[in-house]
Design an enzyme around this catalytic site. Structure first.
Site, PDB file in Angstrom:
ATOM      1  N   ARG A   7      47.900  31.267  -9.700  1.00  0.00           N
ATOM      2  CA  ARG A   7      47.754  32.418 -10.543  1.00  0.00           C
ATOM      3  C   ARG A   7      48.876  32.692 -11.011  1.00  0.00           C
ATOM      4  NH1 ARG A   7      45.554  37.585  -7.032  1.00  0.00           N
ATOM      5  NH2 ARG A   7      46.961  37.538  -5.552  1.00  0.00           N
ATOM      6  N   GLU A  55      32.651  40.739 -20.450  1.00  0.00           N
ATOM      7  CA  GLU A  55      33.367  39.281 -20.824  1.00  0.00           C
ATOM      8  C   GLU A  55      32.885  38.796 -22.011  1.00  0.00           C
ATOM      9  OE1 GLU A  55      31.781  40.195 -18.017  1.00  0.00           O
ATOM     10  OE2 GLU A  55      33.307  40.161 -16.391  1.00  0.00           O
ATOM     11  N   PHE A  80      31.805  34.256 -14.760  1.00  0.00           N
ATOM     12  CA  PHE A  80      31.742  34.936 -15.892  1.00  0.00           C
ATOM     13  C   PHE A  80      32.201  34.363 -17.062  1.00  0.00           C
ATOM     14  CE2 PHE A  80      32.835  38.299 -12.383  1.00  0.00           C
ATOM     15  CZ  PHE A  80      31.416  38.305 -12.013  1.00  0.00           C
ATOM     16  N   ARG A 164      42.888  30.702  -7.876  1.00  0.00           N
ATOM     17  CA  ARG A 164      44.203  31.673  -7.877  1.00  0.00           C
ATOM     18  C   ARG A 164      45.080  31.449  -6.819  1.00  0.00           C
ATOM     19  NH1 ARG A 164      41.643  37.509  -5.908  1.00  0.00           N
ATOM     20  NH2 ARG A 164      39.546  36.891  -6.331  1.00  0.00           N
TER      21      ARG A 164
END
Lengths: 312, 280
Positions: A7, A55, A80, A164
């Protein structure tokens, strides 16, 4: 081996790009602290738009922004990004031929303690059905940074799948990456693993090492780009070794394994082929290590598959 | 707005209504109900308020229209053709293979169409994104967007509504085509929206409720919306589904109707007689 949070590689690259391109904007749906774009917000507070927990609206707004010439990167958990905002990404972004970069983090078992509700094993399968969409899963911080740059540089929608967490560097800073191109992580004579993503690249390399000790020479191709797939490189490896095993942190249906199976079947490849991935199961909660074993994604699972294929 | 101008706009609206009925009738089937209820609005926007250049549909300083109720595309096409964005002959290609005029709006196919819409709720989010993008770029353009009342059942509309108010997108003017009918019946029976204007006010929008077929009050509302600062605007228009199309107006099931040129021509003849009789 030196490593970096994926990330951080994502956010640092966005900060770097934003310095010279005023159209780069970042959208978040109340997961900025997870996806790591806080550094972007610090550097460019007016260019990070946090839409709240919405989202579908995030992808709609990103589409509208891109219609005005902005280059939006919208990030959220992969579950999502794909399942929840699929129609918006399909229609408002892709069908409308706009320029939205959607980033799904925490793929597959990396969702770990968030459990089955948050564990996308199907995001790639959904995304592969979107005509013309570019899909990639970087395997290390260097390829992550390079593919984020490549996504910003091209016009058109992109889906990037990113864990991440920290991942070791597999490539040097001078390495060049492009969508549609894989990398050979290790040459092999007896079979070739084709992996997608940092997690499975690591497992494939570890499996190759296990096999090496048994006298089996396995190669590893880091697919990087799922769509377009690097068909020439994968076909060449299939023909050179006679055996391909795909490795993905995803359902075996619709993702890398399916894409490679389609490629091999349509090119009359008659050699050995197997898919390592999640076999028609929902995600579960647990440590990443537990889940890798639970779903059969470890180096040991890959090595077992290779031995079975070779009759060893 | 003076009476002469109102008369002119009523005349244009009548022409756009006739073009739309002819367009759908030539094909034989279409969303006539919701197409008829936005005729006055699109006439007013394109002939009184919007900065657009038919020769340069993607001009960067233009105003935008996002027809989120994308199934009313045929009215937008008739309006754009009337305004000169493309030849009126195109209207007879509606929904034919290879056409530039698909049933639901497509920004890549039709000159003057600013956003691809059709999956309800999505255009509204996109319009909010366009408004945000224009503000970020320091442009003074306005974004107009039209949602349906049935479309207001979609959660995405309200996600976008909260966002637009939070970000004070005062360059955005929304319209709800509140004709009280959705596909399966009345909004009151399927999913009651009342009190719709109070909902928008509660969501932080500068909200007005007007007769969507009355040019004087609709124009006044648009002027107030454009002058409003610090909030996005919503104009809830009380309208009649099928308005002005003799065989559709008043029917409960006029969302999507099959009809041919014989019926279309009868409805058009009635409108033409109004033109003569009404002295527009």
């Amino acid at each position: 081996m030196e490593s970096k949070e994926m990330r951080a590689a994502y956010a640092d690259t966005l900060v770097e790009l934003a310095a010279t391109n005023p159209e780069i904007v970042v959208l978040e749906a109340d997961l900025m602290r997870a996806t790591g774009t806080g550094s972007f917000q610090k550097a460019y507070p007016d260019r990070l738009v946090n839409v709240g927990v919405a989202e579908a609206n995030m992808v709609g707004i990103a589409s509208g922004l891109s219609a005005t010439g902005k280059i939006p990167f919208a990030s959220t958990f992969g579950c999502f990004a794909s399942r929840r905002a699929f129609d918006q990404f399909f229609l408002s972004a892709n069908y409308a031929r706009l320029n939205v970069k959607l980033v799904g983090t925490d793929p597959g078992v990396t969702a770990a303690y968030n459990g089955g509700t948050h564990m996308p094993f199907e995001d790639l399968a959904l995304m592969r059905t979107v005509p013309g969409l570019t899909i990639a899963e970087p395997s290390d911080p260097a390829s992550c940074a390079a593919l984020v740059r490549a996504a910003a540089a091209m016009y058109g929608c992109v889906y990037l799948r990113l864990p991440r967490k920290a991942a070791p560097y597999l490539y040097g800073s001078g390495e060049k990456f492009e969508f549609g191109k894989s990398k050979v992580l290790k040459d092999g004579k007896d079979l070739c693993f084709v992996s997608l993503g940092a997690l499975m690249a690591g497992e494939c390399l570890a499996a190759a090492k296990l096999l090496e000790a048994e006298g089996i020479n396995a190669g590893v191709i880091d697919a990087l780009s799922l769509k377009p797939l690097d068909s020439p490189a994968i076909l060449a490896a299939a023909r050179a070794t006679g055996r391909i095993i795909t490795a993905e942190n995803h359902q075996i249906a619709g993702g890398l394994g399916s894409a490679v199976a389609e490629l091999l079947a349509e090119n009359s490849f008659g050699g050995g082929f197997a898919r390592v991935g999640v076999r028609d199961l929902f995600g579960e909660v647990g440590t990443q290590d537990y889940l890798m074993k639970r779903f059969g994604l470890t180096a040991a699972d890959l090595a077992r598959q290779a031995r079975a294929m070779l009759g060893a | 707005m003076n009476k002469t101008r109102i008369g002119e706009l009523e005349g244009i609206a009548r022409e756009i209504r006739m073009l739309t009925i002819d367009e759908i009738g030539f094909l034989g089937v279409g969303h006539i109900g919701g197409a008829m209820s936005v005729v006055e609005l699109l006439t007013l926007l394109y002939y009184e308020h919007m900065v657009v250049d038919p020769a340069k549909p993607r001009e960067s300083e233009r105003d935008w229209l996002v027809l989120s109720k994308g199934h009313a595309g045929p009215t937008l096409y008739a309006t754009l053709a009337h305004k000169g964005f493309f030849p009126r002959e195109w209207l007879h290609t509606l929904n034919q293979g290879g056409t530039s005029l698909p049933s639901h709006c497509d920004r890549n196919l039709t000159p003057g169409v600013d956003m691809t819409t059709g999956s309800l709720g999505q255009g509204f989010s996109a319009a909010v994104g366009v408004a945000l993008g224009l503000l970020m770029q320091g442009r003074s353009s306005k974004v107009f967007t039209v949602i349906g009342d049935g479309e207001s059942d979609e959660g995405q509309v309200w996600e976008a509504a909260m966002f637009a108010a939070h970000h004070k997108l005062d360059n955005l003017v929304g319209f709800t085509d509140y004709n009280k009918q959705q596909l399966d019946g009345t909004t009151k029976d399927i999913l009651d929206l009342e009190s719709l204007d109070e909902k928008w006010r509660a969501f932080g929008w500068f909200t007005q409720r007007v007769n969507g077929h009355d040019f004087a009050s609709l124009d006044e509302a648009v002027r107030r919306a454009k002058a409003n600062t610090g909030k996005p605007s919503m104009i809830v228009m009380d309208t009649i589904k099928g308005k002005g199309c003799s065989f559709a107006e008043g029917l409960v099931s006029n969302h999507n109707m099959s009809f041919g040129m014989e019926e279309a021509n009868k409805a058009i003849a009635i409108l033409r007689a109004e033109t003569v009789g009404g002295g527009a």
